[in-house]
Design a protein around this motif. Structure first.
Motif, short mmCIF file in Angstrom:
data_model
loop_
_atom_site.label_atom_id
_atom_site.label_comp_id
_atom_site.label_asym_id
_atom_site.label_seq_id
_atom_site.Cartn_x
_atom_site.Cartn_y
_atom_site.Cartn_z
N MET A 1 29.48 -24.96 14.96
CA MET A 1 29.80 -24.18 16.15
C MET A 1 31.23 -24.46 16.58
N SER A 2 31.88 -23.46 17.15
CA SER A 2 33.30 -23.60 17.45
C SER A 2 33.53 -24.39 18.71
N ALA A 3 34.74 -24.92 18.83
CA ALA A 3 35.12 -25.68 20.01
C ALA A 3 36.44 -25.13 20.52
N GLY A 4 37.06 -25.87 21.42
CA GLY A 4 38.36 -25.47 21.93
C GLY A 4 38.21 -24.71 23.22
N GLY A 5 38.69 -23.44 23.25
CA GLY A 5 38.66 -22.67 24.47
C GLY A 5 37.27 -22.23 24.87
N GLY A 6 36.28 -22.50 24.09
CA GLY A 6 34.92 -22.12 24.40
C GLY A 6 34.35 -21.24 23.31
N SER A 75 29.67 -32.83 14.69
CA SER A 75 28.90 -31.93 13.82
C SER A 75 27.44 -31.84 14.25
N GLU A 76 27.10 -32.41 15.41
CA GLU A 76 25.71 -32.44 15.87
C GLU A 76 25.54 -31.53 17.08
N THR A 77 24.50 -30.72 17.06
CA THR A 77 24.16 -29.86 18.19
C THR A 77 22.95 -30.44 18.89
N LYS A 78 23.08 -30.67 20.20
CA LYS A 78 22.00 -31.23 21.00
C LYS A 78 21.38 -30.14 21.87
N VAL A 79 20.06 -30.17 21.95
CA VAL A 79 19.32 -29.20 22.75
C VAL A 79 18.32 -29.94 23.62
N VAL A 107 11.79 -31.25 26.18
CA VAL A 107 11.83 -31.41 24.74
C VAL A 107 13.29 -31.53 24.33
N GLU A 108 13.62 -32.51 23.52
CA GLU A 108 15.00 -32.75 23.13
C GLU A 108 15.10 -32.84 21.61
N ARG A 109 16.11 -32.18 21.04
CA ARG A 109 16.36 -32.25 19.61
C ARG A 109 17.85 -32.37 19.36
N SER A 110 18.22 -33.07 18.28
CA SER A 110 19.59 -33.12 17.79
C SER A 110 19.56 -32.67 16.33
N VAL A 111 20.39 -31.70 16.00
CA VAL A 111 20.39 -31.12 14.66
C VAL A 111 21.82 -31.07 14.14
N ARG A 112 22.03 -31.52 12.92
CA ARG A 112 23.36 -31.50 12.30
C ARG A 112 23.55 -30.24 11.46
N GLY A 113 24.79 -29.85 11.32
CA GLY A 113 25.13 -28.73 10.45
C GLY A 113 24.66 -27.38 10.94
N VAL A 114 24.56 -27.19 12.25
CA VAL A 114 24.07 -25.92 12.79
C VAL A 114 25.14 -24.84 12.62
#
Length: 318
Positions: A1-6, A75-79, A107-114
């Motif tokens: 997922m991209s970063a920076g300005g949003g 590289s990890e997306t947290k939900v 409910v909490e999950r962490s997923v890499r490479g999303v």
């Protein structure tokens, strides 16, 4: 997922509040409108996962029936999800489905490479009533959102072979195919609100500013300490009006005033853009009314909008 300005998201209009910032995305049910302005200011300033989660639960979970928090950390997306909501995370090889549960804290999950995220919080409106769009920050009313933005040429969200995939509760089930939405062209005005003409031939009203200057309302007018056009979905160049706020009570992009459409055609309408301290409008002969974030209110000549910190804007005839 991209970063920076949003990161850019596509969305389908609905009743929930979607708050999009450079490091975190928060979605809240319609009952939580009182939390929206404070969280938007926090998320828009770049708050990450921990700070945003602390703000969400600071008043306790008893009065918070549901929410979605999505954040990137390297590289990890947290939900984190609670209540009637779903998040689908595609990693290229599989789809991880995360669903809220009223019977648990969250409910909490962490997923890499999303590679793609889709948030679903309610049944989407009928296509004739929905307003689709794309944005890279700000506040919208939504039923679903997807990052990267869905496009007409895109393949389905993810389609995988029917093999077992680990779910958020530790069980396994066959993954589902999540269809992609088609995104209509961006409409001017506030996402989730009826579109307005980008520019009118003649101003529908004028705004009398605290310093005595006047501004024509013949297009979107954004008022704040340091207003930015990118804070809302708009077409054409809006007028940016900066006002003094010695105590920082006026938000950077606090209020939009624009020509109305539909039943409001020929009039000026105002929308609080999720400001921290809110806006109050006083119409002639009526008591003061708090503007709800994202909700458009028609302004009549003589109306005064109070942004706080001594900043009041009067609506006068064009």
């Amino acid at each position: 997922m991209s970063a920076g300005g949003g990161p850019a998201w596509s969305f389908r209009g609905g009743e929930w509040f979607g708050i999009f910032g450079p490091s975190a995305t928060v979605v809240l049910p319609p009952s939580e409108k009182d939390r929206v302005a404070r969280l938007w200011e926090l998320v828009d300033d770049g708050a990450g996962f921990d700070e945003t989660l602390d703000a969400l639960i600071s008043a306790g979970l008893r009065e918070l029936p549901g929410f979605v928090l999505v954040s990137d950390d390297d590289s990890e997306t947290k939900v984190v999800i609670r209540g009637a909501a779903r998040v689908h995370l595609a990693t290229g090889a599989e789809v991880v489905h995360v669903e809220g549960d009223d019977a648990t804290t969250w409910v909490e999950r962490s997923v890499r490479g999303v590679t793609r995220v889709r948030i679903e919080v309610a049944d989407e409106a009928e296509p004739a009533e929905a307003l689709d769009g794309v944005l890279d920050g700000g506040l919208v009313r939504l039923a679903s959102a997807e990052h990267p933005p869905a496009v007409e040429e895109a393949e389905p969200f993810v389609e995988v072979e029917p093999e077992d995939v680990a779910d958020h509760d530790g069980l396994t089930r066959a993954p589902e195919t999540v269809p992609v939405d088609l995104v209509a062209p961006r409409e001017p005005g506030i996402p989730g609100q009826p579109p307005a003409p980008p520019v009118t031939a003649r101003p529908v009203a004028r705004l009398l500013l605290p310093d005595g200057d006047t501004v024509d309302v013949d297009r979107s007018v954004l008022v704040g300490r340091a207003p930015e056009a990118s804070r809302i979905v708009t077409e054409g160049e809006p007028r940016l009006v900066a006002v003094e706020s010695p105590h920082q009570e006026v938000s950077s992009t606090h209020l939009e005033v624009r020509p109305g459409s539909g039943a409001d055609h020929g009039c000026a309408v105002a929308t609080d853009l999720g400001s921290t301290n809110g806006s109050v409008v006083v119409q002639p002969g009526l008591p003061p009314e708090d503007l709800r974030p994202g909700v458009t209110v028609q302004l009549v000549p003589g109306a005064v909008v109070d942004l706080g910190d001594g900043v009041s804007i009067e609506v006068i005839d064009a």
